[in-house]
Design a protein around this motif. Sequence first.
Motif, PDB file in Angstrom:
ATOM      1  N   LEU A   1      -9.901  42.276 -74.889  1.00  0.00           N
ATOM      2  CA  LEU A   1      -8.447  42.457 -74.910  1.00  0.00           C
ATOM      3  C   LEU A   1      -7.795  41.306 -75.669  1.00  0.00           C
ATOM      4  O   LEU A   1      -8.169  40.140 -75.488  1.00  0.00           O
ATOM      5  CB  LEU A   1      -7.898  42.495 -73.476  1.00  0.00           C
ATOM      6  CG  LEU A   1      -8.521  43.507 -72.515  1.00  0.00           C
ATOM      7  CD1 LEU A   1      -7.894  43.361 -71.124  1.00  0.00           C
ATOM      8  CD2 LEU A   1      -8.334  44.930 -73.025  1.00  0.00           C
TER       9      LEU A   1
ATOM     10  N   PRO B   1      -4.230  40.133 -75.640  1.00  0.00           N
ATOM     11  CA  PRO B   1      -2.915  40.348 -75.027  1.00  0.00           C
ATOM     12  C   PRO B   1      -1.738  39.947 -75.915  1.00  0.00           C
ATOM     13  O   PRO B   1      -0.645  40.489 -75.777  1.00  0.00           O
ATOM     14  CB  PRO B   1      -2.978  39.493 -73.759  1.00  0.00           C
ATOM     15  CG  PRO B   1      -4.063  38.496 -73.993  1.00  0.00           C
ATOM     16  CD  PRO B   1      -5.059  39.187 -74.860  1.00  0.00           C
ATOM     17  N   GLU B   2      -1.962  39.026 -76.843  1.00  0.00           N
ATOM     18  CA  GLU B   2      -0.844  38.583 -77.686  1.00  0.00           C
ATOM     19  C   GLU B   2      -0.309  39.739 -78.539  1.00  0.00           C
ATOM     20  O   GLU B   2       0.891  39.845 -78.767  1.00  0.00           O
ATOM     21  CB  GLU B   2      -1.290  37.429 -78.583  1.00  0.00           C
ATOM     22  CG  GLU B   2      -0.153  36.872 -79.423  1.00  0.00           C
ATOM     23  CD  GLU B   2      -0.555  35.617 -80.188  1.00  0.00           C
ATOM     24  OE1 GLU B   2       0.314  35.047 -80.865  1.00  0.00           O
ATOM     25  OE2 GLU B   2      -1.742  35.195 -80.097  1.00  0.00           O
ATOM     26  N   TYR B   3      -1.204  40.622 -78.983  1.00  0.00           N
ATOM     27  CA  TYR B   3      -0.792  41.735 -79.845  1.00  0.00           C
ATOM     28  C   TYR B   3      -1.002  43.099 -79.195  1.00  0.00           C
ATOM     29  O   TYR B   3      -0.749  44.124 -79.833  1.00  0.00           O
ATOM     30  CB  TYR B   3      -1.558  41.678 -81.171  1.00  0.00           C
ATOM     31  CG  TYR B   3      -1.116  40.536 -82.056  1.00  0.00           C
ATOM     32  CD1 TYR B   3       0.063  40.627 -82.804  1.00  0.00           C
ATOM     33  CD2 TYR B   3      -1.863  39.367 -82.146  1.00  0.00           C
ATOM     34  CE1 TYR B   3       0.469  39.586 -83.615  1.00  0.00           C
ATOM     35  CE2 TYR B   3      -1.459  38.313 -82.951  1.00  0.00           C
ATOM     36  CZ  TYR B   3      -0.285  38.427 -83.690  1.00  0.00           C
ATOM     37  OH  TYR B   3       0.122  37.387 -84.498  1.00  0.00           O
ATOM     38  N   GLY B   4      -1.479  43.115 -77.948  1.00  0.00           N
ATOM     39  CA  GLY B   4      -1.716  44.395 -77.277  1.00  0.00           C
ATOM     40  C   GLY B   4      -2.813  45.205 -77.943  1.00  0.00           C
ATOM     41  O   GLY B   4      -2.771  46.444 -77.945  1.00  0.00           O
ATOM     42  N   GLN B   5      -3.809  44.537 -78.539  1.00  0.00           N
ATOM     43  CA  GLN B   5      -4.908  45.192 -79.233  1.00  0.00           C
ATOM     44  C   GLN B   5      -6.191  45.087 -78.411  1.00  0.00           C
ATOM     45  O   GLN B   5      -6.293  44.267 -77.491  1.00  0.00           O
ATOM     46  CB  GLN B   5      -5.119  44.558 -80.612  1.00  0.00           C
ATOM     47  CG  GLN B   5      -3.927  44.665 -81.541  1.00  0.00           C
ATOM     48  CD  GLN B   5      -3.667  46.090 -81.976  1.00  0.00           C
ATOM     49  OE1 GLN B   5      -4.593  46.876 -82.156  1.00  0.00           O
ATOM     50  NE2 GLN B   5      -2.391  46.431 -82.150  1.00  0.00           N
ATOM     51  N   THR B   6      -7.176  45.901 -78.751  1.00  0.00           N
ATOM     52  CA  THR B   6      -8.463  45.879 -78.049  1.00  0.00           C
ATOM     53  C   THR B   6      -9.598  46.107 -79.034  1.00  0.00           C
ATOM     54  O   THR B   6      -9.404  46.639 -80.124  1.00  0.00           O
ATOM     55  CB  THR B   6      -8.548  46.982 -76.973  1.00  0.00           C
ATOM     56  OG1 THR B   6      -8.451  48.266 -77.610  1.00  0.00           O
ATOM     57  CG2 THR B   6      -7.450  46.837 -75.937  1.00  0.00           C
TER      58      THR B   6
END
Length: 387
Positions: free
Chosen positions: A281, A283-288
């Motif tokens: 994850l 979290p800074e960019y909401g990417q995975t």
Amino acid sequence: MEAAAGPAEEAGPDSCFLDRFRSQRYAGAFSPESWEQEFDKIPLFMKESPSEIDPEQNPELACLQSIIFDEDQPPEEQANTYKNEGNEYFKEKNYKKAVISYAEGLKKKCSNQDLNAVLYTNRAAAHFYLGNYRSALCDVITARKLKPNHLKAIIRGALCHLELKNFSEAMTWCEEGLRIDSKEKKLVETRAKADRLKRAEERDVRKAKLKERKEQTQQQVLLTAIKERNIKLFLEAPKNEDEISDGLGEMSLNGLSSDNAMGAKVYLDDNGKLNWPVLFLYPEYGQTDFISAFHEDARFIDHILVMFAELPPWDLERKYHPSNLEVYFEHEAREEIYQVDAENTLLQVLQHQRYFVKAGTPTFLILVTRSPFSKNYFLGKKVNRLK
């Protein structure tokens, strides 16, 4: 010298009548614009009868109906009339109306059991074509009570059982019918089809049971391998330390199922090594990022180097270089964060006393070292370095 013109001839009575006939329209004539529709309202020329008969709209048809369905007739005659009506509907493939007509005939409760058996069998046929197989089966069962050797009822019952996938019962009904007529083609064909489908169904059941036993054995071997490594599985994160105990007691085969979108699951390879689906994850960019098979002996840095060989398009500040990244996991119940040494293997991290595999998929956070977002993310949380 021209002759003098004589007096005009007077019109005779026939001429007057014809003139009136030409000038006056017949009161009962059809309209030129709708003569076909009006013609179709005459009972003799109707292409199909209306679903409901209004005496005011169709007085002739209502009169004929009252004659046909004369309540003063004996019950057997009334039942027979409804049977004939139902047969006509059946020929027209109007099976719903056929069912209604046969039902009306049965309501007359005539003493002729053969006629009643025919009404039940015919209604069963109409139900069958409507897809009401259970209703059809009930009707043929009743028909056979009235007339046990009624071959049409037996054929229809066998077909109903076939559609309901009651293959053994279908074969039994066929055998009973063939004792009455050993050459009945429909029964011979139905029996052969039921036998073929029954064998196929039994084969599928055996395959399914064998597959289930094989999967259970594989799952048990897999679970044993996980237990031997002291890896803790949970479907849901523990709420507090009292619910954790040693972790092993909470493990079950269900804990190996995965809720991840890719449907990947942990498995043992040919060398007896575990391969896990792992979720990263950002979290800074909401990417995975999702790794479907992370070998337990592989290091985190090995995957990071591959994933960030080129900067991802969502990294607007161009800062997600492998050397700038740190790996963490969260312990939600304790509200603690643990930093993972990227040189560690997946197995080393999963064996940590504070790590719990949730829904069969290990999950880790990737953050940029000393970035403003990371500092803000850690506020109010205890950060531990993995030992």
